[in-house]
Design a protein around this motif. Structure first.
Motif, short mmCIF file in Angstrom:
data_model
loop_
_atom_site.label_atom_id
_atom_site.label_comp_id
_atom_site.label_asym_id
_atom_site.label_seq_id
_atom_site.Cartn_x
_atom_site.Cartn_y
_atom_site.Cartn_z
N ILE A 141 0.87 -1.18 0.00
CA ILE A 141 0.00 0.00 0.00
C ILE A 141 0.90 1.23 0.00
O ILE A 141 1.64 1.47 0.94
CB ILE A 141 -0.97 -0.02 1.19
N LEU A 142 0.83 1.96 -1.11
CA LEU A 142 1.67 3.15 -1.27
C LEU A 142 1.01 4.39 -0.70
O LEU A 142 1.69 5.29 -0.22
CB LEU A 142 1.98 3.35 -2.76
N LEU A 143 -0.34 4.42 -0.75
CA LEU A 143 -1.07 5.58 -0.24
C LEU A 143 -2.50 5.16 0.08
O LEU A 143 -3.16 4.56 -0.76
CB LEU A 143 -1.09 6.71 -1.29
N GLU A 144 -2.96 5.47 1.30
CA GLU A 144 -4.36 5.25 1.67
C GLU A 144 -5.14 6.50 1.37
O GLU A 144 -4.70 7.60 1.70
CB GLU A 144 -4.46 4.89 3.15
N ILE A 145 -6.29 6.34 0.76
CA ILE A 145 -7.13 7.48 0.38
C ILE A 145 -8.38 7.45 1.24
O ILE A 145 -9.18 6.52 1.16
CB ILE A 145 -7.51 7.42 -1.12
#
Length: 146
Positions: A141-145
Motif C-alpha cells: 500500500i503506497l497511499l491510503e485514500i
C-alpha cells in the motif's frame, strides 16, 4: 373480474422506501476505502510523487522502473480530488491534452481483478483498488485514500 388498482397513497410510500434503500446501498458500495497499491518489491513513494506520477509528470519509480498506471473502473471521485487535486472531468481533460501532444499515455482503466494481476506481475505497475483487496492480496500500500 375485479382489477387491482393501487392508489397513489399506497404506491408513493413504497416508491420512496425503494429509492431510499437504493441510495443507501449505492452509498455503501462507494464508501469503501481505496488505496494506491503496488508490487511488494516496489519502492515506497511519497504522496506528492504519486500525484506527479498520476498527472504524467514523472514516468518512473524512484528506483528507475518505468511506471504503468492503472485505475479501477468506477473509482470514487475522492481519488481525483484527494490524490491529483482535480475533478474527474479535469483529470481526463489533462490526460487528453497530454496524449494529443505526445507527452504520455493516460492511466489504464481496468477491473480490480486485472489490476491485482498486473501489479503482482509487474514491479512498475501501480493502481487504485479497494484497500481490503490490496491487503488480502499482499500488495504494497503506497497511499491510503480517506
Amino acid at each position: 373480474m375485479k382489477m387491482l388498482f393501487l392508489s397513489k397513497k399506497k404506491v408513493l410510500p413504497f416508491l420512496l422506501l425503494f429509492l431510499v434503500d437504493f441510495f443507501i446501498i449505492i452509498g455503501f458500495a462507494y464508501a469503501q476505502e481505496i488505496v494506491i497499491a503496488g508490487n511488494p518489491a516496489a519502492p515506497s513513494i511519497s504522496a506528492e510523487d504519486i500525484k506527479r506520477i498520476y498527472l504524467g509528470f514523472v514516468k518512473a519509480l524512484p528506483d528507475g522502473t518505468p511506471v504503468k498506471l492503472l485505475i479501477m473502473k468506477g473509482v470514487p471521485e475522492i481519488f481525483y480530488s484527494k490524490v491529483v487535486g482535480l475533478s474527474r472531468k479535469d483529470f481526463r481533460t489533462h490526460w487528453l491534452t497530454k496524449a494529443l501532444s505526445g507527452e504520455g499515455i493516460p492511466p489504464r482503466e481496468a477491473e480490480e481483478d486485472e489490476i491485482v494481476s498486473l501489479i503482482k506481475s509487474d514491479k512498475g505497475a501501480i493502481g487504485v483498488i479497494s484497500a481490503d483487496r490490496a491487503r488480502k492480496e499482499g500488495l504494497k500500500i503506497l497511499l491510503e485514500i480517506k
